[in-house]
Design a protein around this motif. Structure first.
Motif, PDB file in Angstrom:
ATOM      1  N   SER A  41     -16.484   1.785  57.947  1.00 53.73           N
ATOM      2  CA  SER A  41     -17.906   1.439  58.014  1.00 53.73           C
ATOM      3  C   SER A  41     -18.624   1.566  56.676  1.00 53.73           C
ATOM      4  O   SER A  41     -19.730   1.053  56.519  1.00 53.73           O
ATOM      5  CB  SER A  41     -18.606   2.337  59.047  1.00 53.73           C
ATOM      6  OG  SER A  41     -18.609   3.697  58.619  1.00 53.73           O
ATOM      7  N   ARG A  42     -18.006   2.249  55.709  1.00 56.79           N
ATOM      8  CA  ARG A  42     -18.653   2.410  54.411  1.00 56.79           C
ATOM      9  C   ARG A  42     -18.715   1.078  53.671  1.00 56.79           C
ATOM     10  O   ARG A  42     -17.697   0.394  53.543  1.00 56.79           O
ATOM     11  CB  ARG A  42     -17.891   3.428  53.550  1.00 56.79           C
ATOM     12  CG  ARG A  42     -17.912   4.842  54.079  1.00 56.79           C
ATOM     13  CD  ARG A  42     -17.088   5.755  53.203  1.00 56.79           C
ATOM     14  NE  ARG A  42     -15.697   5.298  53.108  1.00 56.79           N
ATOM     15  CZ  ARG A  42     -14.749   5.946  52.438  1.00 56.79           C
ATOM     16  NH1 ARG A  42     -15.042   7.045  51.783  1.00 56.79           N
ATOM     17  NH2 ARG A  42     -13.513   5.476  52.406  1.00 56.79           N
ATOM     18  N   PRO A  43     -19.864   0.687  53.152  1.00 55.99           N
ATOM     19  CA  PRO A  43     -19.941  -0.564  52.382  1.00 55.99           C
ATOM     20  C   PRO A  43     -19.082  -0.476  51.128  1.00 55.99           C
ATOM     21  O   PRO A  43     -19.124   0.517  50.396  1.00 55.99           O
ATOM     22  CB  PRO A  43     -21.432  -0.675  52.028  1.00 55.99           C
ATOM     23  CG  PRO A  43     -22.133   0.219  52.997  1.00 55.99           C
ATOM     24  CD  PRO A  43     -21.177   1.324  53.308  1.00 55.99           C
ATOM     25  N   ARG A  44     -18.312  -1.514  50.882  1.00 57.83           N
ATOM     26  CA  ARG A  44     -17.425  -1.527  49.715  1.00 57.83           C
ATOM     27  C   ARG A  44     -18.208  -1.427  48.417  1.00 57.83           C
ATOM     28  O   ARG A  44     -17.828  -0.708  47.500  1.00 57.83           O
ATOM     29  CB  ARG A  44     -16.589  -2.817  49.738  1.00 57.83           C
ATOM     30  CG  ARG A  44     -15.649  -2.970  48.549  1.00 57.83           C
ATOM     31  CD  ARG A  44     -14.545  -1.960  48.573  1.00 57.83           C
ATOM     32  NE  ARG A  44     -13.753  -1.997  47.348  1.00 57.83           N
ATOM     33  CZ  ARG A  44     -12.737  -1.176  47.088  1.00 57.83           C
ATOM     34  NH1 ARG A  44     -12.396  -0.272  47.984  1.00 57.83           N
ATOM     35  NH2 ARG A  44     -12.074  -1.257  45.972  1.00 57.83           N
ATOM     36  N   TRP A  45     -19.321  -2.154  48.349  1.00 55.15           N
ATOM     37  CA  TRP A  45     -20.099  -2.149  47.114  1.00 55.15           C
ATOM     38  C   TRP A  45     -20.647  -0.758  46.805  1.00 55.15           C
ATOM     39  O   TRP A  45     -20.740  -0.358  45.636  1.00 55.15           O
ATOM     40  CB  TRP A  45     -21.245  -3.156  47.199  1.00 55.15           C
ATOM     41  CG  TRP A  45     -22.278  -2.845  48.252  1.00 55.15           C
ATOM     42  CD1 TRP A  45     -22.296  -3.284  49.543  1.00 55.15           C
ATOM     43  CD2 TRP A  45     -23.436  -1.996  48.105  1.00 55.15           C
ATOM     44  NE1 TRP A  45     -23.391  -2.775  50.219  1.00 55.15           N
ATOM     45  CE2 TRP A  45     -24.103  -1.986  49.354  1.00 55.15           C
ATOM     46  CE3 TRP A  45     -23.967  -1.269  47.046  1.00 55.15           C
ATOM     47  CZ2 TRP A  45     -25.275  -1.267  49.565  1.00 55.15           C
ATOM     48  CZ3 TRP A  45     -25.129  -0.555  47.258  1.00 55.15           C
ATOM     49  CH2 TRP A  45     -25.774  -0.556  48.493  1.00 55.15           C
ATOM     50  N   MET A  46     -20.993   0.003  47.844  1.00 61.68           N
ATOM     51  CA  MET A  46     -21.525   1.347  47.626  1.00 61.68           C
ATOM     52  C   MET A  46     -20.439   2.271  47.076  1.00 61.68           C
ATOM     53  O   MET A  46     -20.690   3.074  46.178  1.00 61.68           O
ATOM     54  CB  MET A  46     -22.071   1.910  48.932  1.00 61.68           C
ATOM     55  CG  MET A  46     -22.746   3.271  48.799  1.00 61.68           C
ATOM     56  SD  MET A  46     -23.317   3.908  50.373  1.00 61.68           S
ATOM     57  CE  MET A  46     -21.743   4.287  51.168  1.00 61.68           C
ATOM     58  N   GLU A  48     -17.829   1.355  45.319  1.00 58.46           N
ATOM     59  CA  GLU A  48     -17.522   0.950  43.949  1.00 58.46           C
ATOM     60  C   GLU A  48     -18.590   1.441  42.977  1.00 58.46           C
ATOM     61  O   GLU A  48     -18.267   1.937  41.881  1.00 58.46           O
ATOM     62  CB  GLU A  48     -17.392  -0.570  43.885  1.00 58.46           C
ATOM     63  CG  GLU A  48     -16.160  -1.098  44.601  1.00 58.46           C
ATOM     64  CD  GLU A  48     -16.128  -2.610  44.682  1.00 58.46           C
ATOM     65  OE1 GLU A  48     -15.046  -3.168  44.938  1.00 58.46           O
ATOM     66  OE2 GLU A  48     -17.197  -3.241  44.500  1.00 58.46           O
ATOM     67  N   MET A  49     -19.859   1.310  43.354  1.00 61.84           N
ATOM     68  CA  MET A  49     -20.925   1.792  42.488  1.00 61.84           C
ATOM     69  C   MET A  49     -20.858   3.304  42.313  1.00 61.84           C
ATOM     70  O   MET A  49     -21.035   3.824  41.203  1.00 61.84           O
ATOM     71  CB  MET A  49     -22.291   1.383  43.063  1.00 61.84           C
ATOM     72  CG  MET A  49     -22.605  -0.096  42.954  1.00 61.84           C
ATOM     73  SD  MET A  49     -24.260  -0.505  43.557  1.00 61.84           S
ATOM     74  CE  MET A  49     -25.298   0.353  42.372  1.00 61.84           C
ATOM     75  N   ALA A  50     -20.599   4.020  43.403  1.00 58.32           N
ATOM     76  CA  ALA A  50     -20.481   5.470  43.315  1.00 58.32           C
ATOM     77  C   ALA A  50     -19.321   5.860  42.414  1.00 58.32           C
ATOM     78  O   ALA A  50     -19.431   6.795  41.602  1.00 58.32           O
ATOM     79  CB  ALA A  50     -20.300   6.070  44.713  1.00 58.32           C
ATOM     80  N   ALA A  51     -18.196   5.143  42.523  1.00 60.35           N
ATOM     81  CA  ALA A  51     -17.033   5.450  41.692  1.00 60.35           C
ATOM     82  C   ALA A  51     -17.334   5.200  40.214  1.00 60.35           C
ATOM     83  O   ALA A  51     -16.935   5.986  39.344  1.00 60.35           O
ATOM     84  CB  ALA A  51     -15.838   4.617  42.141  1.00 60.35           C
ATOM     85  N   GLU A  52     -18.024   4.103  39.907  1.00 56.33           N
ATOM     86  CA  GLU A  52     -18.367   3.834  38.513  1.00 56.33           C
ATOM     87  C   GLU A  52     -19.324   4.887  37.963  1.00 56.33           C
ATOM     88  O   GLU A  52     -19.159   5.363  36.825  1.00 56.33           O
ATOM     89  CB  GLU A  52     -18.997   2.441  38.396  1.00 56.33           C
ATOM     90  CG  GLU A  52     -18.011   1.304  38.484  1.00 56.33           C
ATOM     91  CD  GLU A  52     -17.043   1.277  37.317  1.00 56.33           C
ATOM     92  OE1 GLU A  52     -17.498   1.144  36.164  1.00 56.33           O
ATOM     93  OE2 GLU A  52     -15.828   1.398  37.560  1.00 56.33           O
ATOM     94  N   ALA A  53     -20.311   5.280  38.757  1.00 54.04           N
ATOM     95  CA  ALA A  53     -21.262   6.303  38.295  1.00 54.04           C
ATOM     96  C   ALA A  53     -20.564   7.644  38.100  1.00 54.04           C
ATOM     97  O   ALA A  53     -20.767   8.325  37.074  1.00 54.04           O
ATOM     98  CB  ALA A  53     -22.411   6.439  39.298  1.00 54.04           C
ATOM     99  N   ILE A  54     -19.746   8.043  39.048  1.00 51.36           N
ATOM    100  CA  ILE A  54     -19.039   9.329  38.939  1.00 51.36           C
ATOM    101  C   ILE A  54     -18.060   9.291  37.779  1.00 51.36           C
ATOM    102  O   ILE A  54     -17.919  10.269  37.021  1.00 51.36           O
ATOM    103  CB  ILE A  54     -18.317   9.648  40.260  1.00 51.36           C
ATOM    104  CG1 ILE A  54     -19.329   9.897  41.374  1.00 51.36           C
ATOM    105  CG2 ILE A  54     -17.408  10.865  40.106  1.00 51.36           C
ATOM    106  CD1 ILE A  54     -18.712   9.986  42.764  1.00 51.36           C
ATOM    107  N   GLY A  55     -17.374   8.152  37.605  1.00 49.75           N
ATOM    108  CA  GLY A  55     -16.427   8.039  36.501  1.00 49.75           C
ATOM    109  C   GLY A  55     -17.101   8.168  35.144  1.00 49.75           C
ATOM    110  O   GLY A  55     -16.599   8.862  34.254  1.00 49.75           O
ATOM    111  N   VAL A  56     -18.240   7.485  34.966  1.00 50.64           N
ATOM    112  CA  VAL A  56     -18.966   7.601  33.702  1.00 50.64           C
ATOM    113  C   VAL A  56     -19.457   9.039  33.506  1.00 50.64           C
ATOM    114  O   VAL A  56     -19.440   9.571  32.389  1.00 50.64           O
ATOM    115  CB  VAL A  56     -20.132   6.598  33.650  1.00 50.64           C
ATOM    116  CG1 VAL A  56     -21.004   6.837  32.416  1.00 50.64           C
ATOM    117  CG2 VAL A  56     -19.604   5.176  33.635  1.00 50.64           C
ATOM    118  N   PHE A  57     -19.892   9.676  34.583  1.00 47.41           N
ATOM    119  CA  PHE A  57     -20.299  11.081  34.490  1.00 47.41           C
ATOM    120  C   PHE A  57     -19.133  11.936  34.005  1.00 47.41           C
ATOM    121  O   PHE A  57     -19.295  12.772  33.105  1.00 47.41           O
ATOM    122  CB  PHE A  57     -20.775  11.574  35.861  1.00 47.41           C
ATOM    123  CG  PHE A  57     -21.257  13.005  35.855  1.00 47.41           C
ATOM    124  CD1 PHE A  57     -22.607  13.289  35.713  1.00 47.41           C
ATOM    125  CD2 PHE A  57     -20.364  14.067  35.978  1.00 47.41           C
ATOM    126  CE1 PHE A  57     -23.064  14.608  35.694  1.00 47.41           C
ATOM    127  CE2 PHE A  57     -20.803  15.380  35.957  1.00 47.41           C
ATOM    128  CZ  PHE A  57     -22.150  15.644  35.816  1.00 47.41           C
TER     129      PHE A  57
END
Length: 339
Positions: A41-46, A48-57
């Protein structure tokens, strides 16, 4: 055998050790349907965005934290060095790829996202989302760092203001977060050239690591190779002032502007923020036009011809490769074996 308490000497030491080790392994809990339903049920785009933000962090925070330790303690060698800072960024990049790369692809750089859209078919509609997430991850890293070191950074800023100097200058609290020029750095053409070279160098390393036809890299070593590419540029050009990543610089520069003054966006900031994109596009063009060997990639089974087997046969016939016999159809024109 007495220490293992297995009493299984007759089956051999190796088997006894394996049985002993397995006794203390926690077996994974079976996946429930509820968990599968939730993950579906988790949106794919959400994600991916969370992964990019966490990765940059994960990439930015170790670097600026290492810089904070160094600058807030008067650049004393016991608290760090340029060598340590380079390693902090390198290991941070490796951790970012290892942690979040499987979810989002591990771009962590707006220029990389744009180049993947131009050359590799990454959906253009996702580009703005990825870039926003990357900048936000860098902003969050800067915000957390300021919160953790707020008393020390505030005291350092007060010291700079007492000397009629901006906190957003080299050695000040702003320079912990993002790049600022030294007093003698006034040649903006030279700064542009250095930034362009550094980003191009890193870009070529990234594409060579991602090339499936490259026999010298494996998925397990890729994060460390890319991280070391960043570290080498930091060790070589930090004294000339470099940024290397739009998201890394813009996110933390916004934090510097919030806490230490709007002059964080000075005349140099456009170079630090924007040169990364054309330089990485240039590096990608160099790799795609000069170094890429798509036939080798097809030969290794990592890709296919756009027209399938028929298109591949046309190419083999046109180049004369098919005349060498079936056993040599997956050999390069220079004799290299791609099988």
């Amino acid at each position: 055998m007495r220490r293992l308490h297995t009493h299984d000497m007759e089956i051999g030491v190796t088997e006894a050790v394996q049985r002993h080790a397995q006794r203390y392994v926690v077996h994974p809990k079976p996946v429930s349907q509820r968990k599968l339903d939730f993950e579906h049920s988790r949106p794919r785009w959400m994600r991916e965005m969370a992964a990019e933000a966490i990765g940059v962090f994960f990439y930015v925070y170790p670097g600026i934290a290492s810089q904070a330790s160094f600058f807030l303690n008067g650049t004393e060698p016991i608290f760090g060095s340029l060598f340590q800072i380079g390693w902090a960024y390198a290991i941070g990049i490796a951790f970012a790829i290892i942690t979040c790369g499987a979810t989002s692809g591990g771009h962590f750089n707006p220029a990389v996202t744009i180049c993947l859209a131009i050359w590799q078919g990454f959906p253009w509609k996702k580009v703005p989302y990825y870039i926003f997430a990357q900048v936000f991850g860098s902003f969050l890293a800067g915000l957390v760092l300021v919160g953790q070191f707020h008393p020390q950074m505030t005291a350092l800023a007060a010291g700079f203001r007492a000397l009629h100097m901006s906190p957003n200058s080299l050695g000040g609290p702003g320079s912990i977060l993002c790049s600022f020029l030294g007093a003698g750095q006034t040649n903006y053409g030279y700064l542009f050239l250095i930034e362009f070279f550094v980003c191009s160098f890193i870009g070529i390393i990234i594409w060579s690591v991602l090339d499936p036809a490259n026999p010298f890299i494996s998925p397990t070593s890729a994060p460390w190779a890319i991280g070391l590419g960043y570290a080498c540029m930091i060790w070589g050009f930090a004294s000339a002032t470099i940024s290397t990543n739009l998201a890394r610089d813009l996110g933390t520069r916004i934090v510097a502007a919030i806490f230490f003054g709007g002059d964080a966006f000075n005349r140099y900031s456009p170079i630090a923020i924007f040169v990364n994109i054309p330089a990485t596009i240039f590096a990608t063009a160099v790799y795609e036009v000069i170094l890429r060997d798509s036939f080798a990639i097809i030969g290794k089974g990592h890709n296919t011809h756009v027209d399938g087997e028929e298109g591949l046969m046309r190419h083999l016939t046109k180049t004369g490769t098919i005349e060498q016999g079936a056993s040599n159809t997956i050999r390069g024109q220079n004799g290299d074996d791609y099988a």
